[in-house]
Design a protein around this motif. Structure first.
Motif, PDB file in Angstrom:
ATOM      1  N   LEU A 197       0.835  -1.203   0.000  1.00  0.00           N
ATOM      2  CA  LEU A 197       0.000   0.000   0.000  1.00  0.00           C
ATOM      3  C   LEU A 197       0.869   1.252   0.000  1.00  0.00           C
ATOM      4  CD1 LEU A 197      -2.961   1.132   0.293  1.00  0.00           C
ATOM      5  CD2 LEU A 197      -2.505   1.208   2.757  1.00  0.00           C
ATOM      6  N   TYR A 200       2.492   1.694  -3.352  1.00  0.00           N
ATOM      7  CA  TYR A 200       1.531   2.121  -4.378  1.00  0.00           C
ATOM      8  C   TYR A 200       1.344   3.637  -4.340  1.00  0.00           C
ATOM      9  CZ  TYR A 200      -2.805   2.539  -7.027  1.00  0.00           C
ATOM     10  OH  TYR A 200      -3.760   2.920  -7.946  1.00  0.00           O
ATOM     11  N   GLU A 449      -8.332  -7.181   3.134  1.00  0.00           N
ATOM     12  CA  GLU A 449      -8.829  -5.956   2.515  1.00  0.00           C
ATOM     13  C   GLU A 449      -8.194  -4.744   3.182  1.00  0.00           C
ATOM     14  OE1 GLU A 449     -13.059  -5.845   2.623  1.00  0.00           O
ATOM     15  OE2 GLU A 449     -13.312  -7.335   1.026  1.00  0.00           O
ATOM     16  N   ILE A 465     -11.025  -0.452  -0.158  1.00  0.00           N
ATOM     17  CA  ILE A 465     -10.390   0.262  -1.276  1.00  0.00           C
ATOM     18  C   ILE A 465      -9.399  -0.621  -2.030  1.00  0.00           C
ATOM     19  CG2 ILE A 465     -10.654   2.507  -0.163  1.00  0.00           C
ATOM     20  CD1 ILE A 465      -7.629   2.300   0.521  1.00  0.00           C
ATOM     21  N   ALA A 466      -9.028  -1.768  -1.444  1.00  0.00           N
ATOM     22  CA  ALA A 466      -8.069  -2.647  -2.114  1.00  0.00           C
ATOM     23  C   ALA A 466      -8.186  -4.036  -1.514  1.00  0.00           C
ATOM     24  CB  ALA A 466      -6.640  -2.128  -1.963  1.00  0.00           C
ATOM     25  N   TYR A 468      -5.933  -7.741  -0.920  1.00  0.00           N
ATOM     26  CA  TYR A 468      -4.624  -8.401  -0.913  1.00  0.00           C
ATOM     27  C   TYR A 468      -4.848  -9.906  -0.952  1.00  0.00           C
ATOM     28  CZ  TYR A 468      -0.123 -10.165   0.674  1.00  0.00           C
ATOM     29  OH  TYR A 468       1.060 -10.846   0.778  1.00  0.00           O
ATOM     30  N   LYS A 476      -4.203  -5.465  -5.006  1.00  0.00           N
ATOM     31  CA  LYS A 476      -4.913  -4.902  -6.152  1.00  0.00           C
ATOM     32  C   LYS A 476      -5.845  -3.805  -5.661  1.00  0.00           C
ATOM     33  CE  LYS A 476      -4.743  -8.994  -9.125  1.00  0.00           C
ATOM     34  NZ  LYS A 476      -5.521  -9.960  -9.941  1.00  0.00           N
ATOM     35  N   MET A 477      -5.626  -2.614  -6.199  1.00  0.00           N
ATOM     36  CA  MET A 477      -6.433  -1.466  -5.797  1.00  0.00           C
ATOM     37  C   MET A 477      -7.818  -1.561  -6.426  1.00  0.00           C
ATOM     38  SD  MET A 477      -4.438   0.062  -3.746  1.00  0.00           S
ATOM     39  CE  MET A 477      -5.483   1.494  -3.454  1.00  0.00           C
ATOM     40  N   ASN A 480     -11.528   4.236  -5.135  1.00  0.00           N
ATOM     41  CA  ASN A 480     -10.692   5.417  -4.897  1.00  0.00           C
ATOM     42  C   ASN A 480     -10.783   5.851  -3.442  1.00  0.00           C
ATOM     43  OD1 ASN A 480      -9.871   5.562  -7.575  1.00  0.00           O
ATOM     44  ND2 ASN A 480     -11.617   6.825  -8.168  1.00  0.00           N
TER      45      ASN A 480
END
Length: 837
Positions: A197, A200, A449, A465-466, A468, A476-477, A480
């Motif tokens: 995270l 990213y 998550e 929001i993403a 794992y 993976k995002m 937003n």
């Protein structure tokens, strides 16, 4: 009550309550530590199910672990759901008991109770393979410290233990904890999700806060280890004090919290990672609010990522953006309604004496407290609750297999813990759309998550929001993020901004994330994958501009035909070739005339033929150099030139001998004539030059070489590699030119027709000067101009011999034929002799 009679009141009541055995029970399955509470699960063939729940004496809102109570209800829901369905464990009813472990202070007594027999005795045996404890499985506890303590006991009996929330990677060690399994990914995956995270969002400058317990220390160390290879630096790390049992803040704790928050405000880092139980964060965030700190991104560990009590501090929305890593949200149909269902009447509690209000284990306000968080719990989805839910189902499926259940009935037999443990390792079923099975380390690799806290209660308070994926170790995002910054821009937290391409890092201080950026100079480039701190030099045949990230091939430069200088020199060479050819024709036609014979006679052709060959080799200087062209320059061309100069030298020497030395050295002169001295002289020096040339070719390769252009490094000058060879090749020619000059100067008083001093001295002087100048220029310069000058001086020297030596004689032959007679030459010699007398 035995040796525990003098224990604290809550523990005494714990043992007293658990002393009541389940009626006609055949085996037990013990449950979970939540609130810190502990469930014990009973499986009873007679269908008797009862629940005892023990809670800490006081039930203040911030003291009650709402999530723990929610997970307690998840276990109840799973048990009742299994009991009410006929497909799983038909004819068998599961029961449960629950115990409050008070975080980590109450672990031993419940474990001993679960391991004891119906008579509350725990015998010491050599082999426990046929020992039957009160329970057949334990679900929990919820933290790593308690889980480790419990697992050491249960592993001795191979009693299955499934924890739903303890993430320490030490628990993966099956040599130490052979009976421990987990329905949650380990700390390694939790930390990896955080690191990815940060990568990213390009955050490399963070603050790390950890609690002072094993959870904080272990996860903080794990994060430090992981960041060491990820170019993320920790600005500073601080330890949060654990709260007192009564939640009162001591002066030392307050002073410590004030110092930590003040240090955060002064730091340039704006990403704060917190590894701590939720209980240690209430006082910290109250201090954050008191100091009115804003503008941070708070990254929560799984221990408090979805804590509704902390989320209920709505003023936290002003402190920044809250992100956290937590379990995947898996909705459990009917659970939200079940959680708020009033407790149903159960079997009468065992008869016991009242121990006073101070030790009251009843907490009437627990359900009311949970009801106040019902909206948050419902909207946030069933995250950790599914871990408890799946743990119960894993035990149920293992029992179903062990008891060889059919659709209608199960066999009645004694269940030994080690047998059930083997079946739990084998379970593989689908639960609410997710595969439930344990890997070789005993983990259920459910997805994680990354969530963001929101305070609009009409929406999910913990927005995903993403995601794992532990199996792929990939984040993976998805949705937003709503940032706290102006214009919703991603917050920046970097000690130093990234360098532009082609800039190297110069470290500042001890942190690798703090640096200044310096441009890579021309001729160097930056390969970030190899080294970010040093610019690498380009290979000799390549070049780069300032701030380049790679090198490009230099443009090869050599003497080309379309250049003006080449055209001029080529025209001079062509004219020299034609003039030399014309001179040869004229001399051939007038070979026996006195003028040609005085110039050397047949030896003139020995000079003219090499001159023609030399002119013919001028094109080897133009175009891309090759081995053949370089060999021609280094060998044939210089041999032709040596023959010409040696002929001129011997001719000037011969004239001097005829007119000045014939009378003094008649024998020497007769030997010179008899043995064809001029040709022997020329042949000797030619042979010597052949030896020198062959030696140069053998020692120094004739292959062309490329060198950087001193005026433009982007250009490589491709030229023949004969710099050192040129010095040896020209040394003999220079010696001959000096000798020729000397002999010509000695014969300056000879008759006009034989006096060639001014022509020979001109040719030799020009050759000597041009050769010395060219060698000097080549020693200090390496550009294409060297090739141009080399060719120009060569052509001019050839023209000097062609026109300077043969030109005047050819002129006399063509335009003054009356002087090209034997009578005229005899008169000139007679006049010269009489003048001397």
């Amino acid at each position: 009550m035995g040796p525990w009679a003098r224990a604290v009141c809550s523990l005494f009541i714990l043992l007293w309550v658990l002393a009541a055995p389940a009626e006609n029970s055949d085996f037990y399955l013990a449950g979970d530590y939540l609130l810190g509470g502990l469930f014990s699960l009973h499986a009873n063939m007679k269908g008797i199910v009862h629940l005892n729940f023990l809670q800490v004496p006081q039930c203040k809102e911030y003291e009650m672990k709402v999530l723990g109570y929610n997970l307690l209800q998840a276990m109840r829901f799973a048990v009742e759901e299994i009991n009410n369905q006929s497909s799983l464990l038909p004819g068998v009813l599961l029961g449960y008991e629950m115990v409050d472990v008070c975080y980590i202070s109450n672990n031993i007594q419940p474990v001993l109770y679960f391991l004891a027999r119906e008579d509350y005795s725990l015998p010491i045996q050599e082999d426990y393979s046929h020992y039957v404890p009160r329970v057949v499985a334990v679900i929990g506890p919820d933290n790593s410290e308690s889980t480790t303590i419990v697992a050491h006991f249960l592993s001795l009996f191979l009693l299955p233990q499934i924890t739903y929330s303890a993430i320490s990677d030490e628990l993966r060690d099956k040599n130490r904890f052979p009976s421990l399994l987990r329905t949650v990914p380990g700390a390694d995956h939790q930390v990896e999700a955080m690191v990815q995270l940060m990568l990213y969002f390009r955050w490399n400058w963070i603050i790390l806060l950890v609690s002072s317990d094993d959870y904080g220390r272990y996860n903080g160390q794990l994060l430090n280890t992981r960041l060491a290879t990820r170019d993320i630096c920790i600005a500073f790390q601080e330890t949060l004090p654990m709260p007192q049992p009564n939640q009162e803040v001591t002066p030392w704790e307050r002073q410590r919290l004030e110092a930590i928050v003040d240090k955060i405000q002064q730091s340039s880092a704006r990403i704060v990672v917190l590894f701590s139980p939720d209980l240690a964060l209430h006082n910290f965030f109250r201090e954050v609010l008191r100091q009115n700190f804003t503008g941070a991104v708070w990254i929560a560990s799984e221990s408090w990522a979805i804590d509704p009590v902390l989320h209920n501090l709505t003023e936290l929305r002003n402190t920044g953006t809250f992100l956290g890593v937590t379990a995947q949200s898996v909705p459990i149909p009917g659970f939200s309604e079940f959680r708020m269902r009033p407790p149903q009447a159960g079997p009468p509690a065992p008869t016991r004496t009242s121990l006073g209000a101070t030790c009251n284990q009843e907490c009437d306000s627990c359900q009311d407290t949970t009801a106040s968080f019902s909206t948050i719990l419902t909207l946030s989805g069933e995250r950790v609750a599914y871990s408890v839910y799946s743990a119960v189902y894993a035990v149920a499926h293992a029992l179903h297999s062990l008891l060889r259940c059919t659709r209608t009935t199960c066999s009645k037999r004694v269940v030994y813990p080690w047998e059930l443990l083997q079946e739990i390792w084998k379970v593989n079923f689908t639960l609410l759309g997710h595969k439930i099975f344990f890997d070789k380390q005993g983990d259920l690799l459910m997805s994680l998550e990354v969530i963001q806290w929101q305070w609009d209660l009409s929406q999910n308070p913990f927005l995903s929001i993403a995601s794992y994926y532990p199996a792929l170790r990939q984040l993976k995002m998805g949705h937003n993020v709503s940032w706290h910054t102006a214009n919703n821009t991603i917050p920046v937290s970097m000690c130093s901004k990234d360098c532009h391409p082609g800039q190297r890092k110069k470290p500042i201080g001890i942190h690798p994330c703090c640096f200044e950026c310096l441009d890579c100079l021309p001729g160097t480039f930056l390969n970030r994958t190899a080294d970010e701190y040093d610019c690498q030099s380009c290979p000799s045949h390549e070049w780069s501009h300032r701030n380049d990230t790679s090198c490009f091939k230099r443009r090869l430069a050599f003497l080309e035909w379309h250049e003006a200088s080449t055209i001029i020199v080529a025209m001079l060479s062509f004219l020299g070739f034609l003039s030399t050819l014309a001179i040869m024709v004229v001399f051939w036609r007038h070979l026996h005339t006195p003028m040609v014979r005085s110039a050397g006679g047949p030896m003139c052709f020995l000079m003219l033929v090499p001159l023609l060959l030399a002119y013919a080799m001028v094109p080897t200087y133009v175009g891309r150099p090759t081995f053949f062209t370089c060999l021609c320059r280094q060998t044939f061309f210089t041999l032709c030139f040596t023959i010409c100069i040696s002929c001129i030298t011997v001719r000037s020497f011969q004239i001097v001998c005829i007119f000045k030395m014939a009378r003094h050295l008649p024998r020497a002169y007769s030997s010179w004539v008899r043995y064809h001295g001029p040709y022997v002289f020329v042949a000797s020096f030619t042979a010597l030059k052949v030896v020198i040339t062959v030696g140069n070719v053998l020692v120094m390769s004739a292959n062309p070489t490329a060198r950087p252009d001193p005026d433009d490094p982007k250009i490589m000058v491709l030229s023949c590699n004969y710099r050192k060879a040129l010095l040896f090749n020209t040394s003999l020619d220079l010696l001959l030119s000096v000798a020729g000059f000397s002999f010509a100067y000695m014969g300056k008083e000879l008759p006009t027709n034989y006096n060639e001093a001014k022509f020979i001295t001109f040719c030799m002087t020009f050759y000597f000067t041009s050769s010395i100048s060219l060698c000097t220029f080549m020693s200090v310069y390496e550009g294409v101009l060297v090739t141009i000058l080399d060719l120009l001086f060569t052509v001019l020297n050839l023209l000097g011999i062609s026109l300077g030596y043969f030109g005047p004689k050819c002129y006399m032959v063509l335009f003054y034929p009356e002087r090209n007679t034997q009578v005229y030459f005899s008169n000139m010699i007679q006049g010269y002799t009489m003048g001397k007398d």
